[in-house]
Scaffold this motif. Structure first.
Motif, PDB file in Angstrom:
ATOM      1  N   LYS A   1       0.907  -1.069   0.037  1.00 62.53           N
ATOM      2  CA  LYS A   1      -0.166  -0.100  -0.106  1.00 62.53           C
ATOM      3  C   LYS A   1       0.800   1.156   0.036  1.00 62.53           C
ATOM      4  N   VAL A   2       0.671   2.128  -0.968  1.00 65.90           N
ATOM      5  CA  VAL A   2       1.568   3.271  -1.058  1.00 65.90           C
ATOM      6  C   VAL A   2       0.896   4.606  -1.474  1.00 65.90           C
ATOM      7  N   LYS A   3       1.262   5.637  -0.959  1.00 71.53           N
ATOM      8  CA  LYS A   3       0.729   6.893  -1.074  1.00 71.53           C
ATOM      9  C   LYS A   3       1.315   7.718  -2.137  1.00 71.53           C
ATOM     10  N   VAL A   4       0.528   8.158  -3.061  1.00 67.54           N
ATOM     11  CA  VAL A   4       1.442   8.729  -4.353  1.00 67.54           C
ATOM     12  C   VAL A   4       0.634  10.055  -4.780  1.00 67.54           C
ATOM     13  N   SER A   5       1.150  10.874  -5.484  1.00 71.17           N
ATOM     14  CA  SER A   5       0.923  12.146  -5.922  1.00 71.17           C
ATOM     15  C   SER A   5       1.094  12.064  -7.309  1.00 71.17           C
ATOM     16  N   ILE A   6       0.104  12.059  -8.268  1.00 73.24           N
ATOM     17  CA  ILE A   6       0.361  12.054  -9.640  1.00 73.24           C
ATOM     18  C   ILE A   6       0.127  13.283 -10.426  1.00 73.24           C
ATOM     19  N   GLU A   7       1.044  13.813 -10.918  1.00 72.53           N
ATOM     20  CA  GLU A   7       0.712  14.951 -11.663  1.00 72.53           C
ATOM     21  C   GLU A   7       0.234  15.205 -12.957  1.00 72.53           C
ATOM     22  N   ASN A   8       0.073  13.939 -13.596  1.00 75.48           N
ATOM     23  CA  ASN A   8      -0.162  13.709 -15.076  1.00 75.48           C
ATOM     24  C   ASN A   8      -1.124  12.427 -14.958  1.00 75.48           C
ATOM     25  N   ASP A   9      -2.072  12.605 -15.962  1.00 77.23           N
ATOM     26  CA  ASP A   9      -3.175  11.296 -16.100  1.00 77.23           C
ATOM     27  C   ASP A   9      -2.092  10.160 -16.512  1.00 77.23           C
ATOM     28  N   LEU A  10      -2.428   9.063 -15.986  1.00 76.37           N
ATOM     29  CA  LEU A  10      -1.554   7.737 -16.014  1.00 76.37           C
ATOM     30  C   LEU A  10      -2.384   6.697 -16.827  1.00 76.37           C
ATOM     31  N   LYS A  11      -1.927   6.235 -17.969  1.00 75.89           N
ATOM     32  CA  LYS A  11      -2.832   5.034 -18.887  1.00 75.89           C
ATOM     33  C   LYS A  11      -2.028   3.858 -18.563  1.00 75.89           C
ATOM     34  N   ILE A  12      -2.612   2.727 -18.547  1.00 78.80           N
ATOM     35  CA  ILE A  12      -1.943   1.517 -18.262  1.00 78.80           C
ATOM     36  C   ILE A  12      -2.548   0.610 -19.147  1.00 78.80           C
ATOM     37  N   ASN A  13      -1.525  -0.353 -20.032  1.00 75.01           N
ATOM     38  CA  ASN A  13      -2.200  -1.036 -20.785  1.00 75.01           C
ATOM     39  C   ASN A  13      -1.209  -2.481 -20.756  1.00 75.01           C
ATOM     40  N   GLY A  14      -1.749  -3.410 -19.940  1.00 79.83           N
ATOM     41  CA  GLY A  14      -0.816  -4.630 -19.608  1.00 79.83           C
ATOM     42  C   GLY A  14       0.387  -4.345 -18.824  1.00 79.83           C
ATOM     43  N   ASN A  15       1.702  -4.602 -19.280  1.00 84.24           N
ATOM     44  CA  ASN A  15       2.724  -4.475 -18.661  1.00 84.24           C
ATOM     45  C   ASN A  15       3.443  -3.067 -19.128  1.00 84.24           C
ATOM     46  N   GLU A  16       2.553  -2.040 -19.565  1.00 80.42           N
ATOM     47  CA  GLU A  16       3.004  -0.909 -20.243  1.00 80.42           C
ATOM     48  C   GLU A  16       2.419   0.162 -19.460  1.00 80.42           C
ATOM     49  N   ILE A  17       2.837   1.283 -18.993  1.00 84.13           N
ATOM     50  CA  ILE A  17       2.242   2.463 -18.627  1.00 84.13           C
ATOM     51  C   ILE A  17       2.889   3.747 -19.356  1.00 84.13           C
ATOM     52  N   CYS A  18       1.914   4.708 -19.532  1.00 82.36           N
ATOM     53  CA  CYS A  18       2.352   5.917 -20.222  1.00 82.36           C
ATOM     54  C   CYS A  18       1.816   6.959 -19.695  1.00 82.36           C
ATOM     55  N   ILE A  19       2.572   8.097 -19.855  1.00 79.79           N
ATOM     56  CA  ILE A  19       2.296   9.703 -19.517  1.00 79.79           C
ATOM     57  C   ILE A  19       2.656  10.487 -20.613  1.00 79.79           C
ATOM     58  N   LYS A  20       1.620  11.178 -21.142  1.00 85.12           N
ATOM     59  CA  LYS A  20       1.971  12.076 -22.178  1.00 85.12           C
ATOM     60  C   LYS A  20       2.442  11.401 -23.404  1.00 85.12           C
ATOM     61  N   ASN A  21       1.962  10.279 -23.455  1.00 87.87           N
ATOM     62  CA  ASN A  21       2.431   9.560 -24.892  1.00 87.87           C
ATOM     63  C   ASN A  21       3.957   9.045 -24.791  1.00 87.87           C
ATOM     64  N   LYS A  22       4.326   9.109 -23.526  1.00 88.76           N
ATOM     65  CA  LYS A  22       5.794   8.261 -23.325  1.00 88.76           C
ATOM     66  C   LYS A  22       5.512   7.146 -22.253  1.00 88.76           C
ATOM     67  N   CYS A  23       6.078   6.140 -22.881  1.00 86.22           N
ATOM     68  CA  CYS A  23       5.542   4.802 -22.215  1.00 86.22           C
ATOM     69  C   CYS A  23       6.864   3.905 -21.839  1.00 86.22           C
ATOM     70  N   ARG A  24       6.618   3.349 -20.616  1.00 86.25           N
ATOM     71  CA  ARG A  24       7.614   2.427 -20.258  1.00 86.25           C
ATOM     72  C   ARG A  24       7.085   0.994 -19.951  1.00 86.25           C
TER      73      ARG A  24
END
Length: 239
Positions: A183-206
């Protein structure tokens, strides 16, 4: 006349004093910010150096293993492992040198006797945060071993980046690595998209080590994330 002059001067002195205090406060705050920035830069240099040393000298990473001595030579990397890493980790950092606080990409250059690059391999994160908070590029010399009679000069470079994308990916990858609900507290500055084993913020993905289920998007804001681990490689996200 003196009382009138005093009546005029006192407010001016008061205003001047307030301005001086504000200037001093901002100067002190600015020096603290600069000091923190210097500390962060030094941290990045240390992390870059340590990551390069791990990549070059850990047998779990690229270090050449000599069977006769059951050990590795300093800064001698195996061509077989270089090729393996460039294929298997073309868009994600290998676990042997993963940082959960930063993202990085490494490249290895084979050099001729004149110092020109004749071959190049790379591995690690493909993309980084668009809004980068910290970044550093570093390199060190290595020897590339093809065989006992063929060892060639080389250079290993690394780009290390700290940003929101790297921070969130680090949280998920740490849970995946530890295989333990968190359980972790986070502050997210930009919308986060999740697709399987990939996460993206502003069209940059990991890419991540685990597949993420439970949510396909997290809007910016402050949350307490409940991250559950499900073997062998799945994370369940709840808010």
């Amino acid at each position: 006349m003196k009382s009138q002059l005093s009546f005029v001067i006192k407010p001016i002195i008061l205003i001047a004093t307030i301005i001086l205090i504000i200037v001093l406060v901002f100067a002190l705050y600015g020096s603290e910010v600069k000091e923190k920035e210097r500390e962060k830069s030094l941290d990045l240099v240390a992390i870059a150096t340590n990551t390069l040393l791990i990549l070059a000298n850990s047998e779990d990473c690229l270090a050449f293993h000599l069977e006769e001595t059951q050990g590795a030579y300093a800064n001698i990397v195996s061509i077989d492992k270089i090729i393996e890493f460039s294929k298997n980790y073309k868009d994600i950092e290998p676990e042997c040198a993963r940082s959960f606080d930063f993202g990085w990409r490494a490249s290895i250059e084979e050099l001729d006797l004149n110092g020109n690059v004749v071959k190049n391999w790379s591995f690690g994160a493909r993309e980084f945060s668009q809004d980068r908070k910290e970044e550093i590029n570093f390199w060190m010399p290595v020897a590339i071993r093809y065989s006992s009679k063929d060892v060639r000069p080389g250079r290993m470079r690394i780009q290390i980046v700290y940003g929101e994308l790297e921070n969130i990916a680090g949280i998920f990858d740490r849970v995946c690595k530890m295989k333990k609900d968190t359980k972790v507290k986070v502050s997210i500055e930009n919308d986060l998209k999740i697709n399987g084993n990939e996460i993206c913020i502003k069209n940059k993905c990991r890419k991540l080590y685990c597949n993420v289920e439970g949510r396909n998007e997290i809007k910016r804001g402050e949350y307490i994330l409940n991250i559950g681990y499900l073997a062998p490689n799945k994370l369940i996200i709840g808010i």
